[in-house]
Design an enzyme around this catalytic site. Structure first.
Site, mmCIF file in Angstrom:
data_model
loop_
_atom_site.group_PDB
_atom_site.id
_atom_site.type_symbol
_atom_site.label_atom_id
_atom_site.label_comp_id
_atom_site.label_asym_id
_atom_site.label_seq_id
_atom_site.Cartn_x
_atom_site.Cartn_y
_atom_site.Cartn_z
ATOM 1 N N GLY A 163 0.819 -1.209 0.000
ATOM 2 C CA GLY A 163 0.000 0.000 0.000
ATOM 3 C C GLY A 163 0.849 1.253 0.000
ATOM 4 N N CYS A 164 1.089 1.778 1.197
ATOM 5 C CA CYS A 164 1.756 3.074 1.318
ATOM 6 C C CYS A 164 3.224 3.048 0.905
ATOM 7 C CB CYS A 164 1.617 3.585 2.747
ATOM 8 S SG CYS A 164 -0.120 3.799 3.242
#
Length: 221
Positions: A163-164
């Site tokens: 994700g990030c």
């Protein structure tokens, strides 16, 4: 017998994958002139068993981060931490993302899940960026801050890899910074997306380096 057969099949697929990418998607960036360490979202919601965001790989990541964070501080490297916060009444600042992933709605001021993991708390002189989306660049001043500080390389650590971490690495590349993801210091919910995304980042957007490489760099400063 079945386990042995599956393992052979997995090894063959990995070999084919590496052969397919070699010489096409395997360039190296390396360190530039000035490096900053970014610690992405190492919040207790990811390391507390039973919490909606709990990700076992992040627990391992935090255990590895203590040494690297200490080394970066000793080297007086620029250190940036990120956290996620939403308006607890409307979540309008989460847009479509909090609709797609309602689990993120726990990231509001005052919720225990938003506290930094023990030992990962930012020091007063370290920059803390609050973000609403995956990338540490999206909707924040990170790019301008790095440029003004003369930083051209970003040591990327934290969570989650798929994700990030990935979103930040892709944006770092697109903004003209060298993204170097520290393998042991990134974590996810499951090893498969963790490894797949590190492989893809290393192939197309930046370098995936070992913690020892990062420590050696800190020692050289």
């Amino acid at each position: 017998m079945l386990a042995t057969h599956n393992r052979i099949g997995e090894d063959l697929m990995a070999e084919q994958r590496n052969d397919n990418y070699q010489g096409v998607w395997d360039g190296r960036l390396g360190f530039g002139n000035k490096t900053a360490l970014i610690v992405i979202d190492l919040l207790q919601g990811y390391t507390t068993e039973g919490a909606p965001l709990y990700a076992p790989g992040v627990v391992e990541c935090v255990s590895e981060m203590h040494e690297l964070l200490a080394a970066a501080r000793k080297a007086q490297m620029m250190i940036i931490h990120t956290q996620v916060r939403y308006n607890p009444h409307t979540f309008v600042d989460g847009g479509v993302w909090t609709k797609k992933a309602p689990v993120l709605k726990s990231l509001v001021e005052g919720d225990p899940s938003t506290k930094f993991c023990e030992g990962m708390e930012p020091l007063p002189e370290e920059l803390l960026i609050t973000k609403n989306y995956a990338s540490a660049f999206f909707g924040t001043s990170l790019s301008s801050t790095l440029t003004a500080a003369g930083v051209d390389t970003l040591l990327i650590t934290g969570c989650t890899t798929s994700g990030c971490i990935r979103a930040t690495a892709v944006d770092a590349c697109q903004y003209g910074f060298r993204p170097l993801c520290v393998r042991e210091c990134c974590g996810d919910r499951h090893p498969d997306p963790h490894e797949a995304n590190l492989f893809d980042i290393n192939a197309k957007y930046g370098d995936v380096i070992s913690k020892q490489e990062a420590l050696d760099y800190c020692s050289s400063l």
